[in-house]
Design a protein around this motif. Structure first.
Motif, PDB file in Angstrom:
ATOM      1  N   SER A  94       0.501  -1.696   0.024  1.00  0.00           N
ATOM      2  CA  SER A  94      -0.124   0.222  -0.072  1.00  0.00           C
ATOM      3  C   SER A  94       0.838   1.234   0.310  1.00  0.00           C
ATOM      4  CB  SER A  94      -0.634   0.094   1.186  1.00  0.00           C
ATOM      5  OG  SER A  94      -1.408   1.563   1.622  1.00  0.00           O
ATOM      6  N   ASP A  95       0.557   2.192  -0.385  1.00  0.00           N
ATOM      7  CA  ASP A  95       1.028   3.813  -0.498  1.00  0.00           C
ATOM      8  C   ASP A  95       0.383   4.112   0.653  1.00  0.00           C
ATOM      9  OD1 ASP A  95       2.605   5.179  -1.514  1.00  0.00           O
ATOM     10  OD2 ASP A  95       1.572   6.439  -3.524  1.00  0.00           O
ATOM     11  N   THR A 119       4.886  -0.629   2.811  1.00  0.00           N
ATOM     12  CA  THR A 119       3.771   0.679   3.142  1.00  0.00           C
ATOM     13  C   THR A 119       5.184   1.651   3.212  1.00  0.00           C
ATOM     14  OG1 THR A 119       1.859   1.885   3.491  1.00  0.00           O
ATOM     15  CG2 THR A 119       3.260   0.298   5.033  1.00  0.00           C
ATOM     16  N   ASN A 120       4.742   3.431   2.565  1.00  0.00           N
ATOM     17  CA  ASN A 120       5.381   4.216   3.773  1.00  0.00           C
ATOM     18  C   ASN A 120       5.703   3.869   5.175  1.00  0.00           C
ATOM     19  OD1 ASN A 120       5.450   5.157   0.526  1.00  0.00           O
ATOM     20  ND2 ASN A 120       3.174   5.466   1.272  1.00  0.00           N
ATOM     21  N   PRO A 121       6.735   4.417   5.864  1.00  0.00           N
ATOM     22  CA  PRO A 121       7.393   3.384   7.148  1.00  0.00           C
ATOM     23  C   PRO A 121       5.876   5.473   6.860  1.00  0.00           C
ATOM     24  CG  PRO A 121       9.747   3.955   5.729  1.00  0.00           C
ATOM     25  CD  PRO A 121       8.456   4.268   4.761  1.00  0.00           C
ATOM     26  N   GLY A 122       5.666   4.816   8.539  1.00  0.00           N
ATOM     27  CA  GLY A 122       5.387   5.906   9.692  1.00  0.00           C
ATOM     28  C   GLY A 122       5.208   6.421  11.162  1.00  0.00           C
ATOM     29  N   TYR A 123       5.842   6.880  11.625  1.00  0.00           N
ATOM     30  CA  TYR A 123       6.031   7.071  13.287  1.00  0.00           C
ATOM     31  C   TYR A 123       5.643   7.979  13.611  1.00  0.00           C
ATOM     32  CZ  TYR A 123      10.552   8.449  12.056  1.00  0.00           C
ATOM     33  OH  TYR A 123      11.245   9.105  11.784  1.00  0.00           O
ATOM     34  N   ASN A 125       7.508  10.398  15.572  1.00  0.00           N
ATOM     35  CA  ASN A 125       9.024  10.949  16.965  1.00  0.00           C
ATOM     36  C   ASN A 125       8.662  11.172  17.900  1.00  0.00           C
ATOM     37  OD1 ASN A 125       8.078  13.908  16.559  1.00  0.00           O
ATOM     38  ND2 ASN A 125       8.547  14.180  14.953  1.00  0.00           N
ATOM     39  N   GLN A 126      10.039  11.987  18.320  1.00  0.00           N
ATOM     40  CA  GLN A 126      10.221  12.007  19.993  1.00  0.00           C
ATOM     41  C   GLN A 126       9.413  13.440  20.301  1.00  0.00           C
ATOM     42  OE1 GLN A 126      14.289  12.776  20.116  1.00  0.00           O
ATOM     43  NE2 GLN A 126      14.739  10.540  21.053  1.00  0.00           N
ATOM     44  N   LYS A 127       9.475  13.920  18.913  1.00  0.00           N
ATOM     45  CA  LYS A 127       7.929  15.607  19.866  1.00  0.00           C
ATOM     46  C   LYS A 127       6.515  14.981  19.562  1.00  0.00           C
ATOM     47  CE  LYS A 127      11.279  18.449  17.728  1.00  0.00           C
ATOM     48  NZ  LYS A 127      11.926  19.594  16.518  1.00  0.00           N
ATOM     49  N   GLY A 128       6.690  14.069  19.393  1.00  0.00           N
ATOM     50  CA  GLY A 128       5.003  13.171  19.494  1.00  0.00           C
ATOM     51  C   GLY A 128       4.864  13.895  18.152  1.00  0.00           C
ATOM     52  N   ARG A 129       4.957  14.061  16.828  1.00  0.00           N
ATOM     53  CA  ARG A 129       3.831  14.456  16.083  1.00  0.00           C
ATOM     54  C   ARG A 129       4.650  13.191  14.996  1.00  0.00           C
ATOM     55  NH1 ARG A 129       5.913  15.274  10.247  1.00  0.00           N
ATOM     56  NH2 ARG A 129       7.765  16.334   9.728  1.00  0.00           N
ATOM     57  N   LEU A 130       3.405  12.607  13.932  1.00  0.00           N
ATOM     58  CA  LEU A 130       3.370  12.083  12.893  1.00  0.00           C
ATOM     59  C   LEU A 130       4.461  11.939  12.109  1.00  0.00           C
ATOM     60  CD1 LEU A 130       2.754   8.583  11.771  1.00  0.00           C
ATOM     61  CD2 LEU A 130       0.750  10.033  11.713  1.00  0.00           C
ATOM     62  N   THR A 131       5.487  10.641  11.451  1.00  0.00           N
ATOM     63  CA  THR A 131       6.443  11.518  10.866  1.00  0.00           C
ATOM     64  C   THR A 131       6.194  10.439   9.670  1.00  0.00           C
ATOM     65  OG1 THR A 131       7.932  12.734  12.030  1.00  0.00           O
ATOM     66  CG2 THR A 131       8.820  11.858   9.986  1.00  0.00           C
ATOM     67  N   ILE A 132       5.995  11.065   8.115  1.00  0.00           N
ATOM     68  CA  ILE A 132       5.834   9.925   6.927  1.00  0.00           C
ATOM     69  C   ILE A 132       6.654   9.938   6.206  1.00  0.00           C
ATOM     70  CG2 ILE A 132       4.129   9.114   5.314  1.00  0.00           C
ATOM     71  CD1 ILE A 132       2.111  10.398   7.059  1.00  0.00           C
ATOM     72  N   LEU A 133       7.476   8.877   5.779  1.00  0.00           N
ATOM     73  CA  LEU A 133       8.851   8.864   5.073  1.00  0.00           C
ATOM     74  C   LEU A 133       8.449   7.768   3.334  1.00  0.00           C
ATOM     75  CD1 LEU A 133      11.461   8.593   7.522  1.00  0.00           C
ATOM     76  CD2 LEU A 133      11.186  10.493   6.800  1.00  0.00           C
ATOM     77  N   PRO A 134       8.948   7.982   2.907  1.00  0.00           N
ATOM     78  CA  PRO A 134       8.671   6.734   1.119  1.00  0.00           C
ATOM     79  C   PRO A 134       9.111   5.657   1.229  1.00  0.00           C
ATOM     80  CG  PRO A 134      10.598   8.850   1.066  1.00  0.00           C
ATOM     81  CD  PRO A 134       9.895   9.281   2.344  1.00  0.00           C
ATOM     82  N   TYR A 135       8.348   4.767   1.412  1.00  0.00           N
ATOM     83  CA  TYR A 135       9.205   3.874   1.007  1.00  0.00           C
ATOM     84  C   TYR A 135      10.029   3.595  -0.336  1.00  0.00           C
ATOM     85  CZ  TYR A 135       9.210  -2.015   0.405  1.00  0.00           C
ATOM     86  OH  TYR A 135       9.404  -3.068   0.430  1.00  0.00           O
ATOM     87  N   HIS A 136      10.633   4.573  -0.784  1.00  0.00           N
ATOM     88  CA  HIS A 136      11.928   4.398  -1.731  1.00  0.00           C
ATOM     89  C   HIS A 136      12.293   5.779  -1.527  1.00  0.00           C
ATOM     90  CE1 HIS A 136      10.883   0.471  -3.951  1.00  0.00           C
ATOM     91  NE2 HIS A 136       9.906   0.854  -4.686  1.00  0.00           N
TER      92      HIS A 136
END
Length: 272
Positions: A94-95, A119-123, A125-136
């Motif tokens: 999934s994208d 899928t694309n990484p989503g986690y 972060n330490q500041k409590g905000r969702l970070t979304i990165l590209p799969y490639h």
């Protein structure tokens, strides 16, 4: 475990909407999203939107609550549970992003049905905000596929899954999707495989332009009820075919292993 690998797209396939749009719209950031949309790739835009949500005080719990309300057809979960119970190897390509998908699957109670999520990484972060990165990571190198967006080539993912499955295991694939990004993996399937494009969605339109380019059998579906019906039909079809092959090969093996003395002519009886 059966010899069937079922690969699901997520947005508008498992769930009945686009998860990115759902979160943005439900939290009231549609106008900002539409303003930024022409300025950057989708994946980068979603990370920017997560930054905007965080800066406006939107918490992770609020995002999770929105994801818990996401629409899904009432026959999708039974279809997934049935395929899993039949021993199919279920995977997601999934994208969307990992945080959304894991949150939704956990809420629906079907996380354990899937052996892998691509899928694309989503986690958070330490500041409590969702970070979304590209799969490639397209900032470092390109995947060189002109059919797919820069952040994800689903065809390459299908290639990897196929390569990790031994040919000796004779695995057969069923791929389900709706979007233009599902066209590339559909082209990677083999003649013994099946593709289930959602009718009147981008992948359906692309396949219909020249169905001969797709080696796999094509079986369309329009909603969750038809998805369940077609998926169960294909799993049953594959199971019957594979069982027939097993019975046939077993019969040949028994024929070849018949003791020699059983094939010799019986002696003539002697009248006393």
């Amino acid at each position: 475990m059966s010899n069937i690998v079922v690969v699901f797209d997520f947005d508008k396939t498992i769930i009945d909407c686009d998860s990115d749009n759902w979160v943005v719209d439900e939290l009231g950031f549609t106008d900002l999203f539409n303003h930024l949309l022409p300025t950057m790739p989708w994946n980068s835009l979603m990370d920017r939107m997560m930054m905007e949500l965080h800066s406006h005080g939107i918490t992770i719990q609020e995002i999770e609550n929105v994801l818990h309300r996401i629409p899904i057809h009432h026959r999708i979960i039974p279809a997934i549970k049935s395929a899993h119970a039949l021993g199919c190897d279920l995977r997601i390509v999934s994208d969307a992003n990992m945080f959304y998908i894991e949150t939704i699957l956990k809420h629906l109670g079907i996380s354990e049905c899937f052996t892998e999520i691509n899928t694309n990484p989503g986690y958070v972060n330490q500041k409590g905000r969702l970070t979304i990165l590209p799969y490639h990571d397209f900032n470092k190198n390109s995947h060189d596929c002109n059919l797919c967006p820069p952040n994800m080539c689903k065809g390459l993912i299908i290639d990897r899954i196929q390569n990790t499955v031994s040919e000796l295991d004779n695995k057969r694939f069923i791929y389900l999707g709706d979007g233009a990004g599902d066209y590339c993996p559909s082209l990677r399937l083999r003649e013994r495989d099946f593709v289930m494009p959602r009718k009147n969605y981008p992948v359906w339109d692309l396949i219909c332009k020249d169905p001969s380019l797709v080696k796999a059998e094509i079986h369309g579906w329009c909603d969750g009820e038809e998805l369940e019906l077609v998926l169960m039909k294909l799993i049953n079809k594959i199971t019957i075919e594979e069982n027939a092959k097993f019975i046939s090969s077993d019969c040949k093996l028994q024929t070849l292993s018949t003791p020699v003395f059983e094939t010799l002519p019986k002696p003539l009886s002697v009248r006393q």
